[in-house]
Design a protein around this motif. Structure first.
Motif, PDB file in Angstrom:
ATOM      1  N   GLU A  37       0.801  -1.228   0.000  1.00  0.00           N
ATOM      2  CA  GLU A  37       0.000   0.000   0.000  1.00  0.00           C
ATOM      3  C   GLU A  37       0.832   1.275   0.000  1.00  0.00           C
ATOM      4  O   GLU A  37       0.437   2.269  -0.586  1.00  0.00           O
ATOM      5  CB  GLU A  37      -0.932   0.015   1.211  1.00  0.00           C
ATOM      6  CG  GLU A  37      -2.162  -0.809   0.956  1.00  0.00           C
ATOM      7  CD  GLU A  37      -3.110  -0.789   2.146  1.00  0.00           C
ATOM      8  OE1 GLU A  37      -3.011   0.128   2.981  1.00  0.00           O
ATOM      9  OE2 GLU A  37      -3.932  -1.712   2.229  1.00  0.00           O
ATOM     10  N   HIS A  38       1.949   1.244   0.687  1.00  0.00           N
ATOM     11  CA  HIS A  38       2.652   2.514   0.894  1.00  0.00           C
ATOM     12  C   HIS A  38       3.988   2.635   0.177  1.00  0.00           C
ATOM     13  O   HIS A  38       4.456   3.744  -0.066  1.00  0.00           O
ATOM     14  CB  HIS A  38       2.863   2.748   2.386  1.00  0.00           C
ATOM     15  CG  HIS A  38       1.589   2.889   3.153  1.00  0.00           C
ATOM     16  ND1 HIS A  38       0.808   4.015   3.061  1.00  0.00           N
ATOM     17  CD2 HIS A  38       0.941   2.029   3.967  1.00  0.00           C
ATOM     18  CE1 HIS A  38      -0.266   3.858   3.832  1.00  0.00           C
ATOM     19  NE2 HIS A  38      -0.221   2.664   4.389  1.00  0.00           N
ATOM     20  N   ARG A  78       5.742   1.648  -5.580  1.00  0.00           N
ATOM     21  CA  ARG A  78       5.293   2.643  -6.554  1.00  0.00           C
ATOM     22  C   ARG A  78       5.792   2.240  -7.915  1.00  0.00           C
ATOM     23  O   ARG A  78       6.766   1.498  -8.041  1.00  0.00           O
ATOM     24  CB  ARG A  78       5.850   4.027  -6.189  1.00  0.00           C
ATOM     25  CG  ARG A  78       5.482   4.408  -4.775  1.00  0.00           C
ATOM     26  CD  ARG A  78       5.185   5.863  -4.655  1.00  0.00           C
ATOM     27  NE  ARG A  78       4.622   6.117  -3.325  1.00  0.00           N
ATOM     28  CZ  ARG A  78       4.449   7.312  -2.818  1.00  0.00           C
ATOM     29  NH1 ARG A  78       4.780   8.380  -3.507  1.00  0.00           N
ATOM     30  NH2 ARG A  78       3.924   7.467  -1.620  1.00  0.00           N
ATOM     31  N   ASP A 105      -1.924   3.873   9.461  1.00  0.00           N
ATOM     32  CA  ASP A 105      -1.984   4.162   8.028  1.00  0.00           C
ATOM     33  C   ASP A 105      -1.705   5.623   7.691  1.00  0.00           C
ATOM     34  O   ASP A 105      -1.048   5.918   6.696  1.00  0.00           O
ATOM     35  CB  ASP A 105      -3.344   3.739   7.452  1.00  0.00           C
ATOM     36  CG  ASP A 105      -3.261   2.346   6.832  1.00  0.00           C
ATOM     37  OD1 ASP A 105      -2.155   1.936   6.431  1.00  0.00           O
ATOM     38  OD2 ASP A 105      -4.304   1.668   6.779  1.00  0.00           O
ATOM     39  N   ASN A 106      -2.207   6.525   8.518  1.00  0.00           N
ATOM     40  CA  ASN A 106      -1.951   7.948   8.258  1.00  0.00           C
ATOM     41  C   ASN A 106      -0.473   8.270   8.400  1.00  0.00           C
ATOM     42  O   ASN A 106       0.111   8.983   7.579  1.00  0.00           O
ATOM     43  CB  ASN A 106      -2.755   8.830   9.226  1.00  0.00           C
ATOM     44  CG  ASN A 106      -4.241   8.776   8.916  1.00  0.00           C
ATOM     45  OD1 ASN A 106      -4.632   8.588   7.762  1.00  0.00           O
ATOM     46  ND2 ASN A 106      -5.055   8.904   9.949  1.00  0.00           N
ATOM     47  N   TRP A 107       0.114   7.737   9.449  1.00  0.00           N
ATOM     48  CA  TRP A 107       1.531   7.962   9.684  1.00  0.00           C
ATOM     49  C   TRP A 107       2.342   7.417   8.519  1.00  0.00           C
ATOM     50  O   TRP A 107       3.252   8.081   7.985  1.00  0.00           O
ATOM     51  CB  TRP A 107       1.953   7.291  11.001  1.00  0.00           C
ATOM     52  CG  TRP A 107       3.321   7.691  11.461  1.00  0.00           C
ATOM     53  CD1 TRP A 107       3.630   8.677  12.342  1.00  0.00           C
ATOM     54  CD2 TRP A 107       4.571   7.130  11.019  1.00  0.00           C
ATOM     55  NE1 TRP A 107       4.984   8.767  12.493  1.00  0.00           N
ATOM     56  CE2 TRP A 107       5.587   7.830  11.701  1.00  0.00           C
ATOM     57  CE3 TRP A 107       4.930   6.113  10.139  1.00  0.00           C
ATOM     58  CZ2 TRP A 107       6.941   7.544  11.518  1.00  0.00           C
ATOM     59  CZ3 TRP A 107       6.280   5.832   9.952  1.00  0.00           C
ATOM     60  CH2 TRP A 107       7.269   6.537  10.645  1.00  0.00           C
ATOM     61  N   LEU A 108       2.020   6.209   8.081  1.00  0.00           N
ATOM     62  CA  LEU A 108       2.761   5.580   6.980  1.00  0.00           C
ATOM     63  C   LEU A 108       2.610   6.364   5.682  1.00  0.00           C
ATOM     64  O   LEU A 108       3.569   6.522   4.932  1.00  0.00           O
ATOM     65  CB  LEU A 108       2.278   4.139   6.785  1.00  0.00           C
ATOM     66  CG  LEU A 108       2.860   3.135   7.776  1.00  0.00           C
ATOM     67  CD1 LEU A 108       2.041   1.846   7.797  1.00  0.00           C
ATOM     68  CD2 LEU A 108       4.318   2.826   7.419  1.00  0.00           C
ATOM     69  N   ARG A 109       1.406   6.862   5.431  1.00  0.00           N
ATOM     70  CA  ARG A 109       1.186   7.621   4.200  1.00  0.00           C
ATOM     71  C   ARG A 109       2.039   8.893   4.216  1.00  0.00           C
ATOM     72  O   ARG A 109       2.687   9.243   3.234  1.00  0.00           O
ATOM     73  CB  ARG A 109      -0.301   7.986   4.062  1.00  0.00           C
ATOM     74  CG  ARG A 109      -0.709   8.409   2.669  1.00  0.00           C
ATOM     75  CD  ARG A 109      -2.069   9.093   2.674  1.00  0.00           C
ATOM     76  NE  ARG A 109      -2.114  10.115   3.710  1.00  0.00           N
ATOM     77  CZ  ARG A 109      -3.005  10.145   4.711  1.00  0.00           C
ATOM     78  NH1 ARG A 109      -3.940   9.220   4.791  1.00  0.00           N
ATOM     79  NH2 ARG A 109      -2.959  11.114   5.613  1.00  0.00           N
ATOM     80  N   ASP A 110       2.054   9.572   5.366  1.00  0.00           N
ATOM     81  CA  ASP A 110       2.849  10.799   5.469  1.00  0.00           C
ATOM     82  C   ASP A 110       4.348  10.509   5.378  1.00  0.00           C
ATOM     83  O   ASP A 110       5.102  11.230   4.718  1.00  0.00           O
ATOM     84  CB  ASP A 110       2.550  11.516   6.792  1.00  0.00           C
ATOM     85  CG  ASP A 110       1.141  12.077   6.818  1.00  0.00           C
ATOM     86  OD1 ASP A 110       0.477  12.101   5.753  1.00  0.00           O
ATOM     87  OD2 ASP A 110       0.683  12.479   7.904  1.00  0.00           O
ATOM     88  N   ALA A 149       5.799   7.960   3.904  1.00  0.00           N
ATOM     89  CA  ALA A 149       6.110   7.617   2.510  1.00  0.00           C
ATOM     90  C   ALA A 149       6.097   8.874   1.641  1.00  0.00           C
ATOM     91  O   ALA A 149       6.925   9.026   0.740  1.00  0.00           O
ATOM     92  CB  ALA A 149       5.129   6.578   1.985  1.00  0.00           C
ATOM     93  N   GLY A 150       5.194   9.798   1.930  1.00  0.00           N
ATOM     94  CA  GLY A 150       5.131  11.044   1.167  1.00  0.00           C
ATOM     95  C   GLY A 150       6.424  11.832   1.271  1.00  0.00           C
ATOM     96  O   GLY A 150       6.966  12.304   0.268  1.00  0.00           O
TER      97      GLY A 150
END
Lengths: 314, 314
Positions: free
Chosen positions: A10-11, A14, A95-100, A102-103
């Motif tokens: 998911e994270h 790419r 999930d929020n932490w991981l998304r940020d 990874a961003g």
């Protein structure tokens, strides 16, 4: 809680294509095809919460930093980054932490041309290890060991800003304060590093503090140096913030500027860099690092570069 | 307490020479010269106390394991290990602990021909990340993705031993019990992996459990498999210890054996390996992993392979 494979899918997976990356994330290992006539440079750094960044540090800034500190080492060797490997130990998989996270990681990865080629995700106290493989033309890697008496000692940008930024951050300053930003989002000097590969006799990135890191160059080169306080670059923001800015410039860490030595005949070439460069002193045959103030008197810093095992950070 | 540089100097800087290692420990990065006509395989794994090894685990065993789990991935790609990078987060720098850890690490490094080329030492909750760079003849790396219907499914050695060994260790058994030793000192199947590079159609190392890892091969290959419980290898020690040894063989982790698929016409070549090999089933065009008992009935394991984020370990 999502599992390890789900987190990666998911994270961190790419669409990234590169002819030299034959197998990427998802197998037992990555398979790379090195470019002919090139050497590889491999760097690796671990950052731990509370040691290398404050307890409350945005996930995106952690992702950025984990890669930035490694790209800075790649820059200091005069190499270009190619592939990164990310080992992430997490207390919990938010999930929020991981998304940020990874961003932040991928924004620097993309702008620097670095592909994420593998890694590992485990449960444990938060720490991030990144390993970067870069490439450099054969025999062109720039080490710490080549400084010779008479060479000029130079530094890119305005070191000291990040240390001041960390102080401000911990005192509650805004994330967008220019000094805080310098701590939060260090910009590895990749372009300057590559240009300097054919010019500098020795190079290091300033992570522990200018004096400490220059000390490593001197040790590896078997030489000494004389630095003049009056020649140190001080940013307007730092001059505004600090009563004794030289303390920050000489002893503050986390700037990820490049400190390098260059012989007089190649000094002209340094002007072509894409960033500010200051000549702050010269290499001496006599061992030891002397820092002289405007009156030619020995200057002793109150602060010192820090060693991860000896001093707390901030 | 010794500093970072002192730790590296005292414990991790050994006389190691290799013409392909132009710059080793002590600069901003390592500089390697890849061999012509070879691809590089890069693997990395993090192990954390209490997750990947018990709270009370000898420092030498931790050092061995941190490298072994990575060499097992190198083996599973059919590659030969060349260079390792060690990132060590330590609560405290205890000289005895470091000496023992380095002893375990280097004993496996030396016997496998792996050179320590760099790394990082930081303060933090104990975790160890190792990255290994190996090499393989161009286009010869063996991935998880090549299994085809009709291929035989094979496994090296006697998986399940390590899971039983961990149980015994936690119940207070002697370190030298043969099953405990299998958990404490996994032997990566480097020679077998290299030989299989030209023979196997797909390969993986058994770290999460035979069924779980074979599942990864099937997913990557877009195929299914039928496994026969009666064909599973069971060591004498495991048969002696466990009432239902197949549970351990199929679902126990940490063995670091190789599971691979091979077409019938190359089956003969497998006999040349330096270790026991068992044919445990065949690849099917139909998706799904079926496990059949001696009566041809569907067999359902009570234990399952573990995911670092979902299940506790042991």
């Amino acid at each position: 809680m999502p599992g390890e494979f789900q987190i990666i899918r998911e994270h961190f997976r790419r669409k990234q294509r590169d002819a030299a990356l034959l197998v990427g994330i998802g197998d037992d290992g990555a398979v790379l095809r090195p470019r002919e006539d090139h050497d590889l440079v491999v760097v690796t750094d671990t950052i731990v919460r509370g040691r290398h960044f404050p307890e409350r540090f945005a996930a995106a800034d952690i992702g950025w930093r984990a890669l930035a500190v490694n790209l800075s080492d790649i820059a200091a060797m005069g190499a270009a980054p190619r592939f990164a490997f990310l080992n992430l130990a997490l207390e919990e998989a938010d999930d929020n932490w991981l998304r940020d996270f990874a961003g932040g990681f991928f924004s620097l990865a993309e702008q620097s041309g670095t592909l994420l080629a593998g890694g590992d995700t485990v449960r444990g106290p938060l720490s991030v290890t990144v390993t970067v493989i870069g490439e450099v033309a054969r025999d062109a890697a720039c080490t710490r060991a080549g400084a010779r008496a008479g060479d000029y000692v130079c530094v890119t940008g305005t070191p000291g800003d990040a240390a001041a930024g960390l102080e401000l951050l911990q005192a509650g300053a805004d994330d967008e304060h220019p000094l805080v930003r310098r701590f939060r989002r260090p910009e590895p000097r990749l372009r300057a590093g590559r240009t300097l590969a054919g010019i500098a006799t020795a190079m290091i990135d300033v992570s522990d503090g200018l004096l400490a890191d220059l000390g490593h160059v001197l040790e590896a080169s078997g030489a000494g140096a004389r630095i003049e306080v009056s020649r140190l670059p001080v940013s307007a923001a730092l001059a505004d913030h600090a009563e004794k800015p030289a303390e920050y410039v000489l002893a503050g860490g986390d700037d990820y500027e490049l400190c390098f030595t260059v012989p007089e005949e190649r000094l002209e070439a340094v002007k072509g860099l894409d960033c500010r460069v200051s000549i702050i002193g010269r290499i001496t045959a006599e061992r030891g690092l002397r820092v002289l103030d405007a009156n030619g008197r020995e200057w002793r810093p109150e602060r010192r570069g820090w060693d991860h095992f000896r001093n707390a950070h901030g």
